[in-house]
Design a protein around this motif. Structure first.
Motif, PDB file in Angstrom:
ATOM      1  N   GLY A 105      35.559  28.477  50.169  1.00 23.79           N
ATOM      2  CA  GLY A 105      34.529  29.084  49.350  1.00 23.79           C
ATOM      3  C   GLY A 105      35.103  29.978  48.252  1.00 23.79           C
ATOM      4  O   GLY A 105      36.289  30.314  48.251  1.00 23.79           O
ATOM      5  N   THR A 106      34.231  30.388  47.341  1.00 23.31           N
ATOM      6  CA  THR A 106      34.638  31.165  46.177  1.00 23.31           C
ATOM      7  C   THR A 106      34.132  32.598  46.277  1.00 23.31           C
ATOM      8  O   THR A 106      32.956  32.827  46.578  1.00 23.31           O
ATOM      9  N   VAL A 107      35.034  33.530  46.005  1.00 21.67           N
ATOM     10  CA  VAL A 107      34.689  34.951  45.928  1.00 21.67           C
ATOM     11  C   VAL A 107      34.778  35.391  44.479  1.00 21.67           C
ATOM     12  O   VAL A 107      35.800  35.174  43.819  1.00 21.67           O
ATOM     13  N   LEU A 108      33.717  35.987  43.982  1.00 19.96           N
ATOM     14  CA  LEU A 108      33.713  36.596  42.649  1.00 19.96           C
ATOM     15  C   LEU A 108      33.922  38.092  42.848  1.00 19.96           C
ATOM     16  O   LEU A 108      33.155  38.747  43.560  1.00 19.96           O
ATOM     17  N   ALA A 109      34.963  38.641  42.231  1.00 21.50           N
ATOM     18  CA  ALA A 109      35.348  40.031  42.473  1.00 21.50           C
ATOM     19  C   ALA A 109      35.665  40.729  41.160  1.00 21.50           C
ATOM     20  O   ALA A 109      35.873  40.087  40.127  1.00 21.50           O
ATOM     21  N   PRO A 110      35.718  42.069  41.176  1.00 17.90           N
ATOM     22  CA  PRO A 110      36.074  42.795  39.953  1.00 17.90           C
ATOM     23  C   PRO A 110      37.513  42.523  39.524  1.00 17.90           C
ATOM     24  O   PRO A 110      38.339  42.048  40.320  1.00 17.90           O
ATOM     25  N   TYR A 166      40.315  47.184  45.639  1.00 15.02           N
ATOM     26  CA  TYR A 166      41.294  47.649  46.614  1.00 15.02           C
ATOM     27  C   TYR A 166      42.359  46.586  46.885  1.00 15.02           C
ATOM     28  O   TYR A 166      42.038  45.435  47.180  1.00 15.02           O
ATOM     29  N   ASN A 167      43.621  46.979  46.798  1.00 12.18           N
ATOM     30  CA  ASN A 167      44.686  45.977  46.872  1.00 12.18           C
ATOM     31  C   ASN A 167      44.851  45.377  48.262  1.00 12.18           C
ATOM     32  O   ASN A 167      45.423  44.301  48.408  1.00 12.18           O
ATOM     33  N   GLY A 168      44.350  46.035  49.305  1.00  7.35           N
ATOM     34  CA  GLY A 168      44.348  45.407  50.627  1.00  7.35           C
ATOM     35  C   GLY A 168      43.404  44.226  50.663  1.00  7.35           C
ATOM     36  O   GLY A 168      43.735  43.152  51.193  1.00  7.35           O
ATOM     37  N   THR A 169      42.213  44.398  50.085  1.00  6.43           N
ATOM     38  CA  THR A 169      41.238  43.303  50.031  1.00  6.43           C
ATOM     39  C   THR A 169      41.749  42.169  49.148  1.00  6.43           C
ATOM     40  O   THR A 169      41.686  40.988  49.526  1.00  6.43           O
ATOM     41  N   SER A 170      42.248  42.521  47.959  1.00 10.96           N
ATOM     42  CA  SER A 170      42.738  41.472  47.055  1.00 10.96           C
ATOM     43  C   SER A 170      43.958  40.779  47.650  1.00 10.96           C
ATOM     44  O   SER A 170      44.117  39.557  47.510  1.00 10.96           O
ATOM     45  N   GLY A 171      44.821  41.536  48.338  1.00  9.43           N
ATOM     46  CA  GLY A 171      45.993  40.924  48.967  1.00  9.43           C
ATOM     47  C   GLY A 171      45.609  39.927  50.037  1.00  9.43           C
ATOM     48  O   GLY A 171      46.200  38.840  50.152  1.00  9.43           O
ATOM     49  N   LEU A 172      44.615  40.277  50.860  1.00 10.34           N
ATOM     50  CA  LEU A 172      44.133  39.344  51.876  1.00 10.34           C
ATOM     51  C   LEU A 172      43.580  38.084  51.237  1.00 10.34           C
ATOM     52  O   LEU A 172      43.893  36.955  51.652  1.00 10.34           O
ATOM     53  N   LEU A 173      42.761  38.265  50.192  1.00  8.58           N
ATOM     54  CA  LEU A 173      42.182  37.096  49.529  1.00  8.58           C
ATOM     55  C   LEU A 173      43.249  36.224  48.879  1.00  8.58           C
ATOM     56  O   LEU A 173      43.145  34.987  48.897  1.00  8.58           O
ATOM     57  N   GLU A 174      44.277  36.854  48.321  1.00  3.98           N
ATOM     58  CA  GLU A 174      45.344  36.061  47.699  1.00  3.98           C
ATOM     59  C   GLU A 174      46.073  35.205  48.730  1.00  3.98           C
ATOM     60  O   GLU A 174      46.485  34.069  48.429  1.00  3.98           O
ATOM     61  N   THR A 175      46.238  35.705  49.956  1.00  2.00           N
ATOM     62  CA  THR A 175      46.858  34.869  51.000  1.00  2.00           C
ATOM     63  C   THR A 175      45.954  33.700  51.355  1.00  2.00           C
ATOM     64  O   THR A 175      46.432  32.600  51.640  1.00  2.00           O
ATOM     65  N   TRP A 176      44.644  33.938  51.323  1.00  2.00           N
ATOM     66  CA  TRP A 176      43.711  32.850  51.589  1.00  2.00           C
ATOM     67  C   TRP A 176      43.719  31.832  50.451  1.00  2.00           C
ATOM     68  O   TRP A 176      43.604  30.629  50.693  1.00  2.00           O
ATOM     69  N   VAL A 177      43.855  32.311  49.224  1.00  2.00           N
ATOM     70  CA  VAL A 177      43.949  31.399  48.079  1.00  2.00           C
ATOM     71  C   VAL A 177      45.176  30.516  48.216  1.00  2.00           C
ATOM     72  O   VAL A 177      45.127  29.295  48.008  1.00  2.00           O
ATOM     73  N   ARG A 192      42.273  28.434  51.718  1.00  3.62           N
ATOM     74  CA  ARG A 192      41.101  28.883  52.479  1.00  3.62           C
ATOM     75  C   ARG A 192      40.009  29.444  51.573  1.00  3.62           C
ATOM     76  O   ARG A 192      38.838  29.465  51.941  1.00  3.62           O
ATOM     77  N   ALA A 193      40.381  29.924  50.385  1.00  3.76           N
ATOM     78  CA  ALA A 193      39.402  30.533  49.492  1.00  3.76           C
ATOM     79  C   ALA A 193      39.818  30.364  48.042  1.00  3.76           C
ATOM     80  O   ALA A 193      40.978  30.051  47.733  1.00  3.76           O
ATOM     81  N   ARG A 194      38.859  30.583  47.164  1.00  2.00           N
ATOM     82  CA  ARG A 194      39.096  30.621  45.723  1.00  2.00           C
ATOM     83  C   ARG A 194      38.643  32.002  45.251  1.00  2.00           C
ATOM     84  O   ARG A 194      37.578  32.482  45.633  1.00  2.00           O
ATOM     85  N   LEU A 195      39.455  32.636  44.418  1.00  2.00           N
ATOM     86  CA  LEU A 195      39.157  33.979  43.947  1.00  2.00           C
ATOM     87  C   LEU A 195      39.008  33.970  42.427  1.00  2.00           C
ATOM     88  O   LEU A 195      39.892  33.494  41.714  1.00  2.00           O
ATOM     89  N   VAL A 196      37.897  34.513  41.949  1.00  2.00           N
ATOM     90  CA  VAL A 196      37.646  34.650  40.516  1.00  2.00           C
ATOM     91  C   VAL A 196      37.461  36.134  40.224  1.00  2.00           C
ATOM     92  O   VAL A 196      36.580  36.784  40.796  1.00  2.00           O
TER      93      VAL A 196
END
Length: 380
Positions: free
Chosen positions: A111-116, A120-131, A135-139
């Motif tokens: 799935g895709t997450v739309l984010a600022p 927070y770099n903990g959240t973005s770091g987790l999402l980047e590992t999923w990307v 597991r995920a797409r980050l925009v």
């Protein structure tokens, strides 16, 4: 004491531990002090128990401590009363990242997450590992541009992640407008409300689906526990989050939860003082010759400043302060600052000379003298 007839049993239990005129809503300060206490009876404890157990006698609602604990319930009742209403459910987690991870587990695989642009770099770091694992797409997008958000949502988005103000750059957005756009596109909306606390803003009132907190910060408020929380008005989402906590094992310790609840009792006092200090310091920093930019959203107790002289000058301020604590955290009674780009996970768009300031409850003139002296020395 008479109580309104239309209250649920849960609400009645909450009101049993409070005094006041229940014909009108209780103020947040009153809810903070009174919620989550044991039922009132002669000789009863005023404070909730610290339930140190790993299991329970069979036959009750809970049979194992990974599923539930009375100390958690007291904390969760208090946070739910502060962040929402009788339909609100709060769940405590072992850390802020535990709450964030469980909430992001609501995202479908791929799935895709739309984010600022910044969050927070903990959240973005987790999402980047999923990307990286598919597991995920980050925009990332400037959430303050609602038209740009609408355009991005047409590309298929499952979760919109909001921080307003953003960590560490303090950009803000129109949360209600972004939420309306997201819901129209079928996306779930999550907001990290750590910087605001429910005293600054209640995202559920703007239609946000799930609110997450690093309880470690303002809610607990004394830099002595790790704890997180997720809050929602949606019963189906609450059950999914509970399942994620139970099966994922990101459960809080009862001691940490008890300390966090004790800290929350004074949140309104700490928040008022810290916000007043921050507003005063932001105004003074605007006039400082060694500060090239002040980022302050006008409320709250977080400030970001860009120091004249670049990275070396910002680092020199960290080294020179005495009253301020150079540390990686925020929301405690003590004032803390740090140069955020020293962390590898911070994006390059965060300026090298940016200092994030978490303003505490000390005397504001002592804070100013220490900061002014450090900024002055940094340019020498």
């Amino acid at each position: 004491m008479p109580q309104p007839a239309n209250l649920s049993p849960t609400s009645r239990a909450r009101l049993d531990v409070m005094t006041g005129d229940f014909s009108r809503p209780l103020a947040p300060a009153t809810r903070l002090v009174g919620s989550g206490r044991p039922p009132r009876s002669p000789g009863a404890s005023v404070s909730p128990e610290l339930a140190m157990t790993s299991t329970y006698v069979a036959g009750g609602d809970v049979n194992y401590a990974r599923v539930g604990n009375p100390t958690w319930s007291a904390f969760e009742t208090t946070l739910a009363a502060l962040e929402g209403d009788d339909s609100t459910r709060a769940l405590a987690f072992a850390s802020g990242m535990g709450a964030i991870s469980a909430t992001l587990s609501l995202l479908p695989h791929g799935g895709t997450v739309l984010a600022p642009r910044h969050f927070y770099n903990g959240t973005s770091g987790l999402l980047e590992t999923w990307v990286a694992s598919g597991r995920a797409r980050l925009v990332r997008i400037d959430l303050s541009d609602t038209s740009a958000v609408e355009r991005a949502l047409t590309d298929g988005v499952d979760v919109v992640w909001i921080e307003s103000p953003a960590n560490p750059t303090l950009e803000t957005c129109d949360v209600a407008a972004v939420t309306r756009c997201a819901h129209a596109a079928g996306a779930l909306v999550v907001e990290d409300n750590t910087f605001n606390t429910p005293l600054g803003r209640r995202p559920l009132d703007d239609g946000v689906d799930v609110v997450v907190h690093s309880v470690t910060k303002y809610l607990a408020g004394h830099s002595d526990v790790l704890l997180g929380a997720a809050v929602t008005n949606d019963s189906s989402l609450a059950e999914r989050l509970l399942t994620a906590r139970t099966l994922g094992g990101a459960i809080p310790g009862p001691s940490e939860t008890w300390l966090a609840l004790r800290g929350m009792r004074t949140l309104h006092l700490r928040w008022e003082r810290a916000c007043a200090n921050a507003a005063e310091l932001a105004a003074r920093l605007e006039q400082h010759p060694n500060v090239v930019r002040v980022r302050y959203p006008g409320t709250g107790a977080m400030i970001a400043v860009e120091v004249d002289g670049g990275q070396s000058a910002a680092s020199a301020v960290e080294d020179a302060v005495d009253v301020w604590l150079p540390a990686t955290s925020l929301g405690g009674v003590e004032s803390m600052l740090e140069r955020r780009r020293r962390h590898a996970l911070e994006p390059e768009s965060v300026p090298e000379n940016l200092l994030r300031l978490s303003v505490g409850v000390e005397d504001v003139d002592d804070l100013w003298r220490d900061l002014d002296a450090a900024l002055t020395r940094s340019s020498a």
